[in-house]
Design a protein around this motif. Sequence first.
Motif, mmCIF file in Angstrom:
data_model
loop_
_atom_site.group_PDB
_atom_site.id
_atom_site.type_symbol
_atom_site.label_atom_id
_atom_site.label_comp_id
_atom_site.label_asym_id
_atom_site.label_seq_id
_atom_site.Cartn_x
_atom_site.Cartn_y
_atom_site.Cartn_z
ATOM 1 N N TYR A 88 82.598 52.235 61.567
ATOM 2 C CA TYR A 88 83.631 53.260 61.600
ATOM 3 C C TYR A 88 84.991 52.577 61.458
ATOM 4 N N GLY A 108 81.636 60.879 64.409
ATOM 5 C CA GLY A 108 81.460 59.962 65.536
ATOM 6 C C GLY A 108 82.673 60.083 66.433
ATOM 7 N N SER A 109 82.517 59.778 67.732
ATOM 8 C CA SER A 109 83.621 59.922 68.690
ATOM 9 C C SER A 109 84.231 61.320 68.636
ATOM 10 N N SER A 113 85.320 60.583 61.186
ATOM 11 C CA SER A 113 85.970 59.290 61.015
ATOM 12 C C SER A 113 85.718 58.739 59.607
ATOM 13 N N GLY A 178 79.370 61.333 71.279
ATOM 14 C CA GLY A 178 80.417 61.652 70.308
ATOM 15 C C GLY A 178 79.897 61.880 68.908
ATOM 16 N N GLU A 179 78.613 61.610 68.676
ATOM 17 C CA GLU A 179 78.001 61.918 67.383
ATOM 18 C C GLU A 179 77.224 63.235 67.529
ATOM 19 N N MET A 226 83.464 61.764 76.315
ATOM 20 C CA MET A 226 83.172 60.345 76.161
ATOM 21 C C MET A 226 83.352 59.689 77.523
#
Lengths: 386, 386
Positions: A88, A108-109, A113, A178-179, A226
């Motif tokens: 990423y 992601g996150s 991204s 986060g995914e 997260m």
Amino acid sequence: MNRLLCVALLACAACLAQTPDDAKPASTNVANAQYPRIHSDLSVTFQLKAPDARKVQVQVVGDKYDMTRAEDGTWSVTIPPQVPGFHYYTLIIDGVQVVDPASETFYGSFWESSGIEIPNNAEDFYQIKDVPHGEIRQFRYYSTVAQTWRRAFIYTPPDYDTNLKARYPVFLLLHGGGEDERGWFIQGKTDIIMDNLIAEKKAVPMIVVIDNMYAQKPGENSPMTMPVVTPGSVLRITVPPTYGEVVMKDLLPALDKHYRTLTDRDHRAIAGLSMGAAYAMQVGMSNLAAFSYFGSFSGTVMRDLNIETSYGGVFKNAAEFNKKCHLLFIAAGTAEQSRMDAANHARGELAKVGVKFVPFDSNGTAHEWLTWRRDLHQFAPLLFRN
Amino acid sequence: MNRLLCVALLACAACLAQTPDDAKPASTNVANAQYPRIHSDLSVTFQLKAPDARKVQVQVVGDKYDMTRAEDGTWSVTIPPQVPGFHYYTLIIDGVQVVDPASETFYGSFWESSGIEIPNNAEDFYQIKDVPHGEIRQFRYYSTVAQTWRRAFIYTPPDYDTNLKARYPVFLLLHGGGEDERGWFIQGKTDIIMDNLIAEKKAVPMIVVIDNMYAQKPGENSPMTMPVVTPGSVLRITVPPTYGEVVMKDLLPALDKHYRTLTDRDHRAIAGLSMGAAYAMQVGMSNLAAFSYFGSFSGTVMRDLNIETSYGGVFKNAAEFNKKCHLLFIAAGTAEQSRMDAANHARGELAKVGVKFVPFDSNGTAHEWLTWRRDLHQFAPLLFRN
């Protein structure tokens, strides 16, 4: 003379800084984007046109690099050789972290991204090959638990639509914190890895269920956070029970209705990466009547493994556990120290009491997708052999 | 008094500018993102934290709006009520056009753009309902023409895996310029629209093939360019022949091998949106032995329709064409004047010589996805009725 020398030195510096001719656009770029470009030594040049910006940086995983402005307002930087696999990355334009417009996006996150695929000359198990291909299918199922429609991606093996009498074992595979369900589909290249393994007869044909592990009942707090680790504190992963209910009450019944599944525990596996490892272990160990193969990929949760207390003390009677559990796979990358420590802690504790497990260390890779692609590539061949 | 009046006016202005309480995060936001928020009057508030930026704008389709900086470095703006449906949008941070980090991303204009779904109280044909759901399947096929693996998304109807003796008609559906095979899958909501139509028995169960129309042979120039219209010039869409070869030599044979398709022309349709309309017409009209239903959604190409010269003069003998062609569907949005003009030009020319066609005007929508969702919703019920 001084002036000439100076010009010569400048010319030489310009030459050294020049992009080598062998650089190629990353495969993760959008159509027509010439940057980022990857050089043969796996260094990478990033570039962005931003005449009015005052500061532009690129951040690849944890490392930030300042980009340099040319007279025409083009910012660029060449960063050191990168580890093969998927990373990423983001741009930071005048302090705002944004996606590189030149990149495909990857969830992601909890956001979309940028990402870059660094070529891997040493391994081709996740490269598309001239072998029979399975499908990845978008599967919508209604969750009575969460009271909403949910989406999973289902890998069906190449012979699924021709071998119509066959029923297939089921492997539930979870993403990281986060995914979402797109992680193993896109970043993970699950279908290509499975197609190649099945073509080589290294894995049996199976259905891989790539689900979204985030679930909440009406009125429940969102599990989509997260974990924050403050200096000196220890990260504790907690798994809310709702997703386990979704799996048992909604997902498995829907799968068994819609697909030609084998429905007994001997033909069901569950694994996940990072926070997904915590979910997979929690859901799997709480439902030993439904699952018999288990995988933890880079699970921080492994640091908390306690023979006496974990999962209701399931590891205390090793002989009984070993009989029930066809596989307990504990993996981490050698370049993700905290997860490797966690894996080694769990392995040590389990070994002490005689619980069988299979370790896998992904050499030289961090908390990233090449680690998890390798985990899948190692894990899947061990499934459904009993 | 002046001062008090001034304060009162300011308070009132602040009140007017305040975000109404009823605003909700857009469904197209990533998890946890509270902005953009859509108000009950369909006005939208955008927000971005960017303390170091000097200028931030939001651009929704063609309109740019300046965002205002609050003391804490948060920029925001509320824009006028938007037309329901899906709109691409971007942020412009100190002159750089980027994706809003709060938005899911959608591939269009050859990059991953932000997008916002404005609720539609008048229509629910693209809302997920409690009906049997088909699948969207990722299908990989090797192109001997382009000498590469290609990917299509295949919608299979709800009964595909249970009605195992059935064979299904095939509808090839193409994206617009700068989009790809993800367009009809994600922005288009093809599976939901088809599921709903099939559940209501308004459309027959069919296989919808959502392919990528960009194809090039080794050595050929990339077809992936956006047409540039300079003031005073006229946009001419040209369709390179390679994709048509891919369809005939690679895609249709692969589909007929892998899926339970009906393979005769009476059971094959082709349509596309915008530049995809040009591709669909070109491929379809050049292969009347393979297709018998045709759709042009917002096709600029319709402006060039010429009875004498278009598609080898196929329209010259209206009686013969009407016999061969089960459906020629010509659609545009009433808020996309140039495409509506193009559609009306084609309709006029065809009517003059007696070629039958079905017109559809999408009321109040522009060159955007609600137009094309409606087109699909109107087109699919007309298919495979002969």
